[in-house]
Design a protein around this motif. Sequence first.
Motif, mmCIF file in Angstrom:
data_model
loop_
_atom_site.group_PDB
_atom_site.id
_atom_site.type_symbol
_atom_site.label_atom_id
_atom_site.label_comp_id
_atom_site.label_asym_id
_atom_site.label_seq_id
_atom_site.Cartn_x
_atom_site.Cartn_y
_atom_site.Cartn_z
ATOM 1 N N PRO A 1 2.866 8.466 0.013
ATOM 2 C CA PRO A 1 2.159 8.853 -1.101
ATOM 3 C C PRO A 1 1.414 10.404 -1.286
ATOM 4 O O PRO A 1 0.931 10.521 -1.840
ATOM 5 C CB PRO A 1 0.649 8.054 -1.507
ATOM 6 C CG PRO A 1 2.016 6.387 -0.255
ATOM 7 C CD PRO A 1 2.805 7.267 -0.034
ATOM 8 N N GLY A 2 0.941 10.391 0.825
ATOM 9 C CA GLY A 2 0.809 11.705 0.949
ATOM 10 C C GLY A 2 1.296 13.070 0.672
ATOM 11 O O GLY A 2 0.927 14.267 -0.107
ATOM 12 N N THR A 3 2.423 12.611 0.552
ATOM 13 C CA THR A 3 3.340 14.021 0.529
ATOM 14 C C THR A 3 3.568 14.293 -1.146
ATOM 15 O O THR A 3 3.942 15.164 -1.198
ATOM 16 C CB THR A 3 4.601 13.562 0.605
ATOM 17 O OG1 THR A 3 5.096 13.313 2.393
ATOM 18 C CG2 THR A 3 6.038 14.953 0.221
ATOM 19 N N GLU B 1 -0.293 9.559 -10.487
ATOM 20 C CA GLU B 1 -1.004 9.228 -9.057
ATOM 21 C C GLU B 1 -2.095 9.823 -8.820
ATOM 22 O O GLU B 1 -2.556 10.889 -9.105
ATOM 23 C CB GLU B 1 -1.660 7.804 -8.360
ATOM 24 C CG GLU B 1 -2.894 7.793 -7.292
ATOM 25 C CD GLU B 1 -2.691 6.634 -6.347
ATOM 26 O OE1 GLU B 1 -3.615 6.807 -5.821
ATOM 27 O OE2 GLU B 1 -2.235 5.980 -6.245
ATOM 28 N N ALA B 2 -0.267 11.257 -8.498
ATOM 29 C CA ALA B 2 -0.310 12.256 -8.117
ATOM 30 C C ALA B 2 0.007 13.058 -8.734
ATOM 31 O O ALA B 2 -0.452 14.463 -8.810
ATOM 32 C CB ALA B 2 1.092 12.154 -7.344
ATOM 33 N N ARG C 1 4.473 20.105 -11.151
ATOM 34 C CA ARG C 1 4.192 18.358 -12.399
ATOM 35 C C ARG C 1 5.097 18.035 -12.286
ATOM 36 O O ARG C 1 4.746 16.649 -13.306
ATOM 37 C CB ARG C 1 3.700 19.421 -13.154
ATOM 38 C CG ARG C 1 1.850 20.280 -13.201
ATOM 39 C CD ARG C 1 0.710 19.121 -12.742
ATOM 40 N NE ARG C 1 -0.063 19.426 -12.110
ATOM 41 C CZ ARG C 1 -0.764 19.833 -10.961
ATOM 42 N NH1 ARG C 1 0.056 20.100 -10.041
ATOM 43 N NH2 ARG C 1 -2.125 20.979 -10.721
ATOM 44 N N ASN D 1 1.195 13.988 -2.825
ATOM 45 C CA ASN D 1 -0.296 14.760 -3.457
ATOM 46 C C ASN D 1 0.071 15.457 -3.035
ATOM 47 O O ASN D 1 -0.753 16.990 -3.286
ATOM 48 C CB ASN D 1 -1.244 13.497 -2.686
ATOM 49 C CG ASN D 1 -1.379 12.542 -3.773
ATOM 50 O OD1 ASN D 1 -1.602 12.202 -4.371
ATOM 51 N ND2 ASN D 1 -2.391 11.513 -2.371
ATOM 52 N N ALA D 2 1.152 16.396 -1.926
ATOM 53 C CA ALA D 2 1.287 17.287 -1.691
ATOM 54 C C ALA D 2 1.976 18.187 -2.304
ATOM 55 O O ALA D 2 1.662 20.021 -2.478
ATOM 56 C CB ALA D 2 1.558 17.594 -0.209
ATOM 57 N N ALA E 1 2.438 18.048 -5.619
ATOM 58 C CA ALA E 1 1.053 18.176 -6.552
ATOM 59 C C ALA E 1 0.615 19.179 -6.201
ATOM 60 O O ALA E 1 -0.287 20.121 -6.969
ATOM 61 C CB ALA E 1 0.768 17.046 -7.161
ATOM 62 N N VAL E 2 -0.474 19.694 -5.041
ATOM 63 C CA VAL E 2 -1.385 20.540 -4.476
ATOM 64 C C VAL E 2 -0.335 21.874 -4.413
ATOM 65 O O VAL E 2 -1.652 22.732 -5.065
ATOM 66 C CB VAL E 2 -1.690 20.463 -2.860
ATOM 67 C CG1 VAL E 2 -2.532 21.350 -2.899
ATOM 68 C CG2 VAL E 2 -2.491 18.957 -3.264
#
Length: 258
Positions: A28-30, A61-62, A40, A32-33, A35-36
């Motif tokens: 999940p953290g990866t 979610e991301a 997309r 999100n990163a 997307a940051v």
Amino acid sequence: MTYRLGMRVDQIALQLYTVRRLAASDLPGTLNAVAVAGYRSVEVAGLPEIAGAELRALLDEAGLQAIAAHQDVGRLRASVDEVADWLAALGCPRVIVPWLPEDERRTADGVRAFASELNGYAQQLGDRGIRLGYHNHSFEFAPLDGTTVWDVLLAELAPGVDLELDVFWASVGGRDPAGEIRATAGRVRLLHMKDRAPGPEPRDAPAGEGILDVPGIVRAGREAGVEWYIAEQDEPQDALRDIGAAYRNLELVASGPS
């Protein structure tokens, strides 16, 4: 890379194989990163085993969508329906076979048999609304029985089988990536935008930070009908830094002044 060549920002994606080591410990953290960093859209490969619906929830979610996924031909041989079900749960419209097993590419006839097999899978998956493609490495461009694996595949794969050209591996194989894109116009639908670092040994680099003509490749892609420009590295020096650099460089190509 400061002028518009017809690639849109929303055609840029990331091959998640690039961040596989990070994803192994924190998926999940990866995501999100990723997307940051600006992405997309993603192509799925190298992730821990996960149900399609569960992965789709994490992508949602991301703020990401899966535009393609790599699946070994062995999985298709085991069950086309299971692969199709996983892709449907993921909401992913395309599957890419990323490798031709070594013992099946010793002769041109072996490659023809493999191509015929992919044609059959493409028809089965097409009935489920899923497209099938093939991704190259460098071995496809080596001499084989008076031809090459690549040329046999181009001759034998049905027009409905998409090509995903990895521009780095095409270069390592001695081909001009833009030339190969033009030669496969109407069939090449995805590009792996993996740049090549300077030096005698093949090493990949973030798109726009190596020796490949990225603007020329994008121009050829536009002319050939490419749908997705997918940033990727097999061995990034710093995965998050490198995917950020690749996105910014591709964004410049897409967003530069006319």
